[in-house]
Motif scaffolding. Structure first.
Motif, PDB file in Angstrom:
ATOM      1  N   GLY A 179       2.492  13.629   5.767  1.00 34.85           N
ATOM      2  CA  GLY A 179       1.568  12.968   4.805  1.00 34.85           C
ATOM      3  C   GLY A 179       2.480  12.351   3.742  1.00 34.85           C
ATOM      4  N   THR A 180       3.893  11.744   4.270  1.00 34.96           N
ATOM      5  CA  THR A 180       4.628  11.040   3.336  1.00 34.96           C
ATOM      6  C   THR A 180       4.536   9.459   3.639  1.00 34.96           C
ATOM      7  OG1 THR A 180       6.304  11.741   4.672  1.00 34.96           O
ATOM      8  CG2 THR A 180       6.094  12.896   2.776  1.00 34.96           C
ATOM      9  N   GLY A 181       3.928   9.217   4.628  1.00 39.51           N
ATOM     10  CA  GLY A 181       3.914   7.583   4.719  1.00 39.51           C
ATOM     11  C   GLY A 181       4.561   7.129   5.940  1.00 39.51           C
ATOM     12  N   LYS A 182       4.971   7.960   6.794  1.00 41.70           N
ATOM     13  CA  LYS A 182       5.807   7.305   8.054  1.00 41.70           C
ATOM     14  C   LYS A 182       4.747   6.632   8.831  1.00 41.70           C
ATOM     15  CE  LYS A 182       6.522  11.913   9.266  1.00 41.70           C
ATOM     16  NZ  LYS A 182       6.130  12.493   7.916  1.00 41.70           N
ATOM     17  N   THR A 183       3.730   7.196   9.134  1.00 45.85           N
ATOM     18  CA  THR A 183       2.678   6.214   9.969  1.00 45.85           C
ATOM     19  C   THR A 183       2.363   4.934   9.424  1.00 45.85           C
ATOM     20  OG1 THR A 183       1.705   8.135  10.822  1.00 45.85           O
ATOM     21  CG2 THR A 183       0.594   6.204  11.275  1.00 45.85           C
ATOM     22  N   MET A 184       2.307   5.119   7.859  1.00 45.67           N
ATOM     23  CA  MET A 184       1.869   3.797   7.072  1.00 45.67           C
ATOM     24  C   MET A 184       3.163   2.858   7.251  1.00 45.67           C
ATOM     25  SD  MET A 184       0.573   4.971   3.444  1.00 45.67           S
ATOM     26  CE  MET A 184      -0.403   3.681   3.181  1.00 45.67           C
ATOM     27  N   ASP A 198       0.813  -1.176  -0.209  1.00 47.01           N
ATOM     28  CA  ASP A 198      -0.066  -0.055  -0.014  1.00 47.01           C
ATOM     29  C   ASP A 198       0.835   1.323  -0.025  1.00 47.01           C
ATOM     30  OD1 ASP A 198      -2.134  -1.523   0.364  1.00 47.01           O
ATOM     31  OD2 ASP A 198      -2.037  -1.467   2.356  1.00 47.01           O
ATOM     32  N   ILE A 249       8.437   5.169  -1.832  1.00 47.31           N
ATOM     33  CA  ILE A 249       9.527   5.205  -0.944  1.00 47.31           C
ATOM     34  C   ILE A 249      10.148   3.670  -0.625  1.00 47.31           C
ATOM     35  CG2 ILE A 249       9.222   7.186   0.490  1.00 47.31           C
ATOM     36  CD1 ILE A 249       7.524   5.675   2.275  1.00 47.31           C
ATOM     37  N   PRO A 272       8.552  15.489   5.613  1.00 48.74           N
ATOM     38  CA  PRO A 272       7.266  16.355   5.783  1.00 48.74           C
ATOM     39  C   PRO A 272       6.083  15.391   6.201  1.00 48.74           C
ATOM     40  CG  PRO A 272       8.380  16.325   3.610  1.00 48.74           C
ATOM     41  CD  PRO A 272       9.102  15.308   4.204  1.00 48.74           C
ATOM     42  N   GLY A 283       2.093  11.973  -0.152  1.00 52.19           N
ATOM     43  CA  GLY A 283       1.368  11.027  -0.473  1.00 52.19           C
ATOM     44  C   GLY A 283      -0.195  11.200  -0.110  1.00 52.19           C
ATOM     45  N   ALA A 284      -0.552  11.931   1.144  1.00 53.80           N
ATOM     46  CA  ALA A 284      -1.717  11.995   1.520  1.00 53.80           C
ATOM     47  C   ALA A 284      -2.297  13.125   0.590  1.00 53.80           C
ATOM     48  CB  ALA A 284      -1.541  12.933   3.014  1.00 53.80           C
ATOM     49  N   HIS A 332      -3.753   4.415  -4.931  1.00 49.69           N
ATOM     50  CA  HIS A 332      -4.888   5.083  -4.405  1.00 49.69           C
ATOM     51  C   HIS A 332      -6.142   4.927  -5.457  1.00 49.69           C
ATOM     52  CE1 HIS A 332      -3.919   6.077  -0.601  1.00 49.69           C
ATOM     53  NE2 HIS A 332      -2.451   6.441  -0.985  1.00 49.69           N
ATOM     54  N   ILE A 353       1.900   6.142  -6.361  1.00 52.21           N
ATOM     55  CA  ILE A 353       0.847   6.289  -5.148  1.00 52.21           C
ATOM     56  C   ILE A 353      -0.315   6.517  -5.719  1.00 52.21           C
ATOM     57  CG2 ILE A 353       0.389   7.870  -3.572  1.00 52.21           C
ATOM     58  CD1 ILE A 353       3.440   8.415  -2.983  1.00 52.21           C
ATOM     59  N   ASP A 377       4.296   9.243  17.448  1.00 53.78           N
ATOM     60  CA  ASP A 377       4.099  10.400  16.299  1.00 53.78           C
ATOM     61  C   ASP A 377       4.563  11.887  16.846  1.00 53.78           C
ATOM     62  OD1 ASP A 377       3.667  11.032  13.930  1.00 53.78           O
ATOM     63  OD2 ASP A 377       1.518  10.989  13.862  1.00 53.78           O
TER      64      ASP A 377
HETATM   65  N1  LIG Z   1       4.075   6.602   0.228  1.00 52.45           N
HETATM   66  C1  LIG Z   1       2.809   6.752   0.320  1.00 52.45           C
HETATM   67  N2  LIG Z   1       2.057   5.607  -0.244  1.00 52.45           N
HETATM   68  C2  LIG Z   1       0.701   5.593  -0.340  1.00 52.45           C
HETATM   69  N3  LIG Z   1       0.047   6.294   0.335  1.00 52.45           N
HETATM   70  C3  LIG Z   1       0.453   7.415   1.178  1.00 52.45           C
HETATM   71  C4  LIG Z   1       1.680   7.354   1.046  1.00 52.45           C
HETATM   72  N4  LIG Z   1       2.269   8.645   1.890  1.00 52.45           N
HETATM   73  C5  LIG Z   1       1.073   8.979   2.344  1.00 52.45           C
HETATM   74  N5  LIG Z   1      -0.065   7.943   1.857  1.00 52.45           N
HETATM   75  C6  LIG Z   1      -1.452   8.461   2.232  1.00 52.45           C
HETATM   76  O1  LIG Z   1      -1.595   9.610   3.267  1.00 52.45           O
HETATM   77  C7  LIG Z   1      -2.195   9.158   4.327  1.00 52.45           C
HETATM   78  C8  LIG Z   1      -1.346   9.746   5.433  1.00 52.45           C
HETATM   79  O2  LIG Z   1       0.047   9.064   5.408  1.00 52.45           O
HETATM   80  P1  LIG Z   1       0.600   8.979   7.010  1.00 52.45           P
HETATM   81  O3  LIG Z   1      -0.289   9.135   8.094  1.00 52.45           O
HETATM   82  O4  LIG Z   1       1.511   7.627   6.839  1.00 52.45           O
HETATM   83  O5  LIG Z   1       1.655  10.407   6.963  1.00 52.45           O
HETATM   84  P2  LIG Z   1       2.697  10.715   8.182  1.00 52.45           P
HETATM   85  O6  LIG Z   1       3.962  10.854   7.355  1.00 52.45           O
HETATM   86  O7  LIG Z   1       3.023   9.715   9.017  1.00 52.45           O
HETATM   87  O8  LIG Z   1       1.927  12.200   8.310  1.00 52.45           O
HETATM   88  P3  LIG Z   1       2.309  13.066   9.534  1.00 52.45           P
HETATM   89  O9  LIG Z   1       3.513  13.507   9.603  1.00 52.45           O
HETATM   90  O10 LIG Z   1       1.219  13.968   9.388  1.00 52.45           O
HETATM   91  O11 LIG Z   1       1.786  12.058  10.580  1.00 52.45           O
HETATM   92  C9  LIG Z   1      -2.149   7.588   4.365  1.00 52.45           C
HETATM   93  O12 LIG Z   1      -3.173   7.017   4.986  1.00 52.45           O
HETATM   94  C10 LIG Z   1      -2.208   7.123   3.098  1.00 52.45           C
HETATM   95  O13 LIG Z   1      -3.320   7.065   2.242  1.00 52.45           O
END
Ligand SMILES: Nc1ncnc2c1ncn2[C@@H]1O[C@H](COP(=O)(O)OP(=O)(O)OP(=O)(O)O)[C@@H](O)[C@H]1O
Length: 409
Positions: free
Chosen positions: A195-200, A152, A156, A193, A358-359, A334, A330, A251
């Motif tokens: 929304g780049t997928g760290k939590t994912m 998913d 990265i 930055p 990504g977000a 999605h 990405i 986080d």
């Molecule tokens: N590299 C990616 N590939 C696919 N989807 C992504 C990616 N990065 C972000 N997303 C989408 O954006 C949503 C938020 O991403 P995520 O929470 O992992 O970002 P984050 O880096 O943890 O953000 P924050 O710093 O704001 O906590 C995810 O649920 C996903 O749908």
């Protein structure tokens, strides 16, 4: 309260039947008067008893009303420091004020040092907080096995590889580290930055290793649960040990681990205590154990370097905004479940989304779907995507995108 009056003795007179009539009559009259006397005393006692009953009823009503008020008024949270014979020392959260307070036997029998309690304005303990009301449950997001997988995550791949090596491998193949005789990285810090997928990434490792995912947001620790920070950090690690294998994900770690500022307000001291607790938990941690720690931040510049020392967050992984190929991947991820028309050109859209996270790409896909619905179609066309792009640009999100880079440099 007045003592109950004693019940008068039953009057008794021996009246000799041989007595002359007038003397017997006199004796009977006397007996009758005794009886009337006792009757008067009893009626008086009855009146008294009724008065007392009335007064008790009023008292019960008053206590019930007070009880209701106590139940509905705000209470403060405190921690029991010490339990003495019929008093306890509590420390109020937030201001850390220590108070010696009386405790009722109802509560005193059950209370122990370390318990969290609710106290009223006069510090009387109203209740012992159980786990349901505990901030610990509210402050953590616990998922037995998150649904996110590596498939998913787009754009990265290198970061996925690094996270797998630093977090997944020590969990899945601990013997490799034993054999070579090295400790795996203690903690992994993902920075980049929003929304780049760290939590994912953190969720996907938990999914892959069948580990419990326990997330705590640094900002909530210091803003929402004031005075609770260090205790919650302790609870976080305890909970992870109880549920191992587990991934702890902290986080916005910058909220508790920023470089010290000049000001010395009580809020700063509280944040400092929370960070010290985190450091001490990490220092006492079994590196080869079944609990792995990942933290994330988009304010890398603000971090206190103490948390990056060996044995703490000693593996840094930058998660950048996706490049052109990453954005295309990405977009494809999605739109997997969307009904996309043949003519949609993802390569073209990837070109047009420079600087998108990504977000933001995910929101673009949703917005394009909304355009299709608005136009009564169930297929999403290329034009829907370009219109969605225009709408997003108009909403000025580009400002947010361009400023994101500054934050994590
Ligand atoms: N590299 C990616 N590939 C696919 N989807 C992504 C990616 N990065 C972000 N997303 C989408 O954006 C949503 C938020 O991403 P995520 O929470 O992992 O970002 P984050 O880096 O943890 O953000 P924050 O710093 O704001 O906590 C995810 O649920 C996903 O749908």
């Amino acid at each position: 309260m007045s003592r109950s009056p004693s019940i008068p003795d039953r009057p008794h007179r021996d009246i000799d039947s041989d007595l002359p009539d007038d003397e017997r009559l006199e004796a009977l009259r006397g007996h009758y008067e005794d009886l009337v006397d006792v009757n008067d005393q009893l009626s008086e006692q009855l009146d008294d008893a009724e008065d007392r009953r009335e007064r008790l009823r009023e008292k019960v009503d008053r206590v019930e009303r007070e009880n209701e008020t106590l139940k509905s008024s705000s209470l403060y949270i405190a921690t029991v420091e010490d339990v003495l014979d019929d008093q306890v020392i509590v420390k109020q959260h937030g201001n850390n004020q220590e108070v010696l307070t009386d405790v009722s036997s109802r509560i005193g029998d059950r209370i122990e040092p370390g318990d969290r309690v609710a106290v009223n304005d006069s510090f009387a303990i109203q209740t012992i907080l159980n786990t349901e009301t505990d901030a610990r449950a509210q402050s953590m997001e616990i998922t037995a096995k998150p649904a996110v997988t590596y498939a998913d995550i787009g754009g990265i791949d290198e970061q996925v590889r690094e996270v797998r090596e630093a977090v997944e491998q020590p969990l899945a193949e601990p013997e490799l580290f034993d054999e070579v005789g090295i400790d795996p990285p203690s903690g992994v810090l993902l920075y980049g930055p929003p929304g780049t997928g760290k939590t994912m990434l953190a969720k996907a490792v938990a999914n892959e290793t069948d580990a419990t995912f326990i997330k705590m947001a640094g900002s909530e620790l210091v803003r929402k649960f004031i005075g609770e920070g260090s205790r919650l950090v302790r609870d976080l690690f305890e909970m992870a040990r109880e549920r191992q294998p587990a991934i702890i994900f902290i986080d916005e770690i910058d909220a508790i681990a920023s470089r010290r500022t000049e000001s010395k307000t009580s809020g700063d001291a509280e944040v400092q205590r929370t960070m010290m607790q985190l450091l001490s938990e990490m220092d006492g941690f079994e590196a080869r154990g079944e609990v792995r720690i990942i933290a994330a931040t988009n304010r890398f510049d603000m971090l206190d370097r103490a948390i990056l020392r060996p044995g703490r967050f000693d593996r840094l992984i930058e998660v950048p905004e996706p490049d052109r190929d990453g954005r295309e991947q990405i977009l494809q991820i999605h739109t997997r479940t969307m009904n996309v028309a043949d003519g949609v050109d993802f390569a073209d859209l990837a070109d047009d989304t420079d600087g998108y996270s990504g977000a933001e790409i995910e929101s673009l896909a949703t917005e394009a779907g909304m355009f299709a619905i608005r136009n009564d179609r169930n297929e999403v066309s290329h034009q829907d995507f370009t219109e969605a792009l225009e709408k997003i640009e108009k909403d000025d999100s580009s400002d947010v995108i361009s400023s994101a880079g500054y934050f994590y440099q």
